[in-house]
Design a protein around this motif. Structure first.
Motif, PDB file in Angstrom:
ATOM      1  N   ILE A   1      25.814 -19.203 110.895  1.00 22.59           N
ATOM      2  CA  ILE A   1      25.410 -20.600 110.719  1.00 22.59           C
ATOM      3  C   ILE A   1      24.023 -20.740 111.332  1.00 22.59           C
ATOM      4  CG2 ILE A   1      27.766 -21.507 110.798  1.00 22.59           C
ATOM      5  CD1 ILE A   1      27.201 -22.371 113.703  1.00 22.59           C
TER       6      ILE A   1
ATOM      7  N   GLN B   1      23.552 -26.386 113.059  1.00 19.73           N
ATOM      8  CA  GLN B   1      24.832 -26.698 112.452  1.00 19.73           C
ATOM      9  C   GLN B   1      25.949 -26.613 113.492  1.00 19.73           C
ATOM     10  OE1 GLN B   1      24.762 -23.697 109.204  1.00 19.73           O
ATOM     11  NE2 GLN B   1      25.119 -25.423 107.814  1.00 19.73           N
TER      12      GLN B   1
ATOM     13  N   ILE C   1      32.623 -27.710 112.299  1.00 15.34           N
ATOM     14  CA  ILE C   1      32.801 -26.782 111.185  1.00 15.34           C
ATOM     15  C   ILE C   1      34.050 -25.960 111.486  1.00 15.34           C
ATOM     16  CG2 ILE C   1      31.823 -24.854 109.888  1.00 15.34           C
ATOM     17  CD1 ILE C   1      29.067 -25.820 110.720  1.00 15.34           C
TER      18      ILE C   1
ATOM     19  N   GLU D   1      19.350 -18.390 113.672  1.00 13.62           N
ATOM     20  CA  GLU D   1      20.648 -18.096 113.066  1.00 13.62           C
ATOM     21  C   GLU D   1      21.637 -17.664 114.157  1.00 13.62           C
ATOM     22  OE1 GLU D   1      21.306 -15.796 109.073  1.00 13.62           O
ATOM     23  OE2 GLU D   1      21.418 -14.330 110.710  1.00 13.62           O
TER      24      GLU D   1
END
Length: 804
Positions: free
Chosen positions: A553, A557, A582, A535
């Protein structure tokens, strides 16, 4: 026996019109009458006692240094003498002008010019070092000095006069009293004694030329000792003018002493500056032309019309601008080739080091801001503070122009007759970037005017430029690229923050703000490993419209996740064409993500975003590469400090707050609610049967039980509530803004939640045996933290007794 005291019908001050009463003197010198009487009684004020009353003569007060009494002197004058007011005002004004000057020559000139307006010639004398005569320090005559000098037959200023040849001045300096001579023939004789043998016959002619009809000489007294004498001469002086001349002499002596002390202070400053400048030049790697540099900077300051104090500051700052390099290792100063980012960061500290050193020495403290800013650029791209335009001290901007001139003339390897002209053309290209445009134009005019007229100083400058200089290892040039300057500013400011701030969140916030400010990026953020494996979380950001701190995220990602995993930088020219992007801002068009690597491990990702398509290039990556290692190291240090701080305030088994931190928080809540009139509650609980679990299943099972209780507590309370392990099997929860009834509801929710949790004891999944709880509310159950904890503990044990 009774005595009758009869007051005179007319005041003695009225019967004696030339005397002043205590009250009149007190009003004139702004003192209380009793203070004036005491000073008269002690002899500190010249006074006369008639009966039991003190009186004062204005001429004696003026002679004692109180010029405000000069207009009250009533001299006896002949009808041919000049009006008294003109002379008194001239002397008073001359004394005032002397006190307003801080330079010896300026004092002499002001005094001579003002007394000349009153028709007086003036001579000032210094006491000779051996005390056996006087030296002529200044002379101002109404007649042409050349004609006076011709009759004297020698140079007047600096001439030594032994006391045996000037008995009048000897008497003045010995008795410390002024002397008046009103006989013209006597004055001719006294002049003849002073003149050299070949000029004795000119005594009368000289006396007539100077209108030497009357003369007053007075000592220049300081602390009861004569430091010289002053003579005023002219046609209309009388004995009544003596007190006024003496008062003027006292003012002049005070002014000359002030000028002497100031000159000594300047000499101390000069010696300190030259000593430090000498220490700088002793460094083998720093062969410099500091003296020529300082002289040209001072000449340029004079060309610009700077006052003497500002010119002196320019010269001193030019000499000391490299003082901080004494703190830089010689290996760096001697190093050939490009320095590493860390080495350049160390070089970059030298202006701050020099400013700190100078700031500690009061006589030179005004040089500190000048030396600190000597690497600032006019466009704001310099270091260490990024000052811009006129926020840079003007003295520093002057020195920067001269420094650049030396770089493009003195420091070029091959010189020719056109070196100066070519250097000035190159200098003009730095206008508005490194250098102040107006000052650069002025310096170019100065040099071109000097090229035409060829003054002596310019010829010396050319000779120095063309003379061979001992070889030296190249030091970093003052004219850097914009990228170099930005890189150094980021490195330096991050180093400053790392030194001053160890709190991780604060440091991260300042780092992203620095990078965004210096580089001009639209948005900047730092992403760090999260608390859970796989993470990432946003540690800090700058420029974002919303607060994304703490946003998480997974490492698979987004662009930042890819960069964190791969450990290489990534430029996204157009984020709309990148499916992995993102974003939180629709106006963003391009992105740069750079891995922060420390000791071979990625510790975070620096992310920059822009509103322009293809806004980032390899130059940005190169700059991030230069600053990234230091940034990563700073993050690692701050993370270590944050970890240690957390260990000191959290329980290592349950990761809850420990007892010390909880007591701090409850004390803060007592203070807050005591002011606001609000209330709060605490829930105190202990785990039933912990000893039985330890004895039956072992201490590892007991630890698992405590961890599961902490999980249940965290699940049952709000985010703003504070959960802590108080010790052993005891836990405590702080419930801000919670009354007694609500606290009872929370306690029941905690009890129900714990009953639903299970823990592993070896291979067995067991239910938590249960807990006992007690509550207390501020302020009804206690007004301090101790009273509240005691009340909650008592409630807990009452419940435990009922249960048993």
């Amino acid at each position: 026996m009774k005595r009758r005291v009869t007051q005179p019908s007319v005041s003695l001050a009225l019967k004696l019109p030339h005397l002043l009463s205590v009250e009149a003197v007190a009003a004139a010198i702004h003192r209380h009458p009793e203070v004036v009487r005491r000073q008269a009684r002690d002899g500190r004020l010249p006074a006369e006692k008639i009966g039991r009353v003190w009186f004062f003569r204005p001429e004696r007060l003026a002679e004692a240094g109180f010029p405000q009494f000069l207009p009250q002197i009533a001299p006896e004058r002949t009808d041919q003498s000049q009006p008294p007011g003109a002379l008194f005002h001239a002397l008073a004004d001359a004394g005032l002008q002397a006190l307003q000057r801080l330079d010896r020559d300026a004092i002499y000139t002001a005094v001579g010019n003002r007394l000349a307006q009153a028709g007086l010639s003036t001579y000032l004398y210094d006491m000779a070092p051996d005390g056996k005569g006087l030296v002529v320090a200044f002379g101002h005559t109404l007649q042409a000095p050349a004609e006076v000098g011709k009759l004297l037959g020698r140079k007047e200023l600096g001439n030594f006069l032994p006391f045996e040849r000037i008995p009048l001045l000897h008497n003045v300096c010995t008795t410390l009293k002024p002397h008046y001579v009103g006989d013209p023939d006597e004055l001719v004789g006294r002049v003849a004694v002073v003149l050299p043998p070949q000029s004795v016959g000119n005594a009368r002619k000289l006396s007539e030329l100077l209108h030497l009809h009357t003369l007053i000489s007075a000592p220049l007294v300081l602390q009861g000792k004569a430091i010289g004498a002053i003579t005023v001469l002219g046609p209309g002086l009388t004995e009544a003018d003596v007190p006024a001349v003496m008062a003027f002499a006292n003012q002049t002596a005070a002014a000359l002493e002030t000028a002497r002390l100031l000159d000594e202070s300047r000499q101390v400053e000069e010696a300190a500056v030259l000593t430090l400048a000498g220490a700088i030049e002793l460094r083998q790697a720093m062969h410099s032309r500091a003296r020529e540099h300082a002289e040209l900077a001072e000449r340029f300051a004079d060309y610009l019309g700077f006052d003497p104090a500002r010119k002196r500051r320019v010269r001193y700052a030019a000499l000391l601008q490299d003082l901080g390099k004494l703190n830089v290792p010689e290996s760096i100063l001697k190093q050939r080739g490009r320095l590493s980012a860390e080495e350049r960061a160390l070089i970059m500290t030298h202006p701050v080091v020099a400013a700190d050193l100078l700031g500690r020495f009061k006589p030179l403290s005004d040089l500190a801001p000048l030396v600190r800013s000597h690497h600032e650029w006019f466009n704001g791209e310099g270091y260490p503070d990024g000052l811009e335009g006129e926020s840079i001290p003007v003295e520093t901007r002057v020195i920067s122009v001269v420094t650049a001139f030396f770089n493009v003339t003195f420091d070029v390897p091959v010189k020719s007759a056109t070196t100066v002209a070519e250097g000035l053309e190159e200098l003009a290209r730095f206008k508005g970037t490194n250098l102040d445009p107006e000052l650069t134009d002025a310096f170019i005019r100065l040099c071109r005017e000097a090229e035409s007229s060829q003054p002596a100083w310019f010829k010396q400058l050319q000779d120095a430029m063309n003379s061979p200089q001992p070889p030296a290892s190249p030091a970093p040039r003052d004219i850097l690229s914009v990228a170099d300057s930005r890189e150094l500013r980021i490195i330096y400011r991050i180093a400053q923050e790392t030194t001053a701030v160890l709190d991780l969140d604060t440091l991260l916030g300042r780092i992203v703000a620095i990078i965004r400010e210096v580089m001009g990026y639209y948005m900047v953020s730092i992403v760090l490993p999260g608390s859970n494996a796989g993470e990432l979380r946003v540690g800090a950001h700058s420029g974002y419209a919303i607060d994304i701190t703490g946003l998480t995220i997974t490492v698979d990602q987004g662009i930042t996740g890819w960069v964190f995993t791969q450990g290489v930088a990534k430029i996204v020219p157009d984020v709309r064409a990148e499916p992995r992007y993102i974003g939180v801002d629709d106006s963003v068009r391009s992105e740069l993500a750079f891995p922060l690597i420390s000791r071979g491990r990625v510790v975070g990702v620096l992310n920059a975003e822009s509103q322009q398509v293809d806004a980032f290039s390899e130059a940005d990556v190169a700059l991030m590469s230069a600053v990234g290692s230091q940034l990563a190291s700073s993050l690692e240090v701050a993370q270590l400090h944050d970890s240690l701080k957390r260990e000191a305030s959290h329980d290592p088994l349950t990761r809850l707050n420990n007892r010390r931190l909880f007591l701090e928080r409850i004390q803060q809540e007592v203070t807050r609610t005591g002011t606001s009139g609000d209330s709060f509650s605490i829930v105190f609980l202990d785990v039933d049967g912990l000893k039985r679990i330890n004895d039956t299943y072992g201490h590892l099972a007991g630890d698992a039980l405590l961890r599961e209780v902490s999980n249940a507590l965290t699940d049952a309370v709000r985010g703003e509530d504070v959960v802590a392990r108080y010790g052993g099997d005891e836990f405590v929860v702080l419930l801000p803004a919670t009354g007694a009834a609500a606290a009872t509801v929370v306690a029941q929710r905690i009890s129900d939640g714990i009953a639903r949790h299970r823990f592993m004891a070896g291979r067995d999944l067991l239910q938590i045996p249960g807990v006992s709880l007690g509550t207390a509310t501020f302020p009804q159950d206690g007004a301090t933290a101790e009273e509240l904890l005691e009340a909650a503990d008592a409630t807990l044990y009452r419940q435990k007794r009922r249960a048993s």
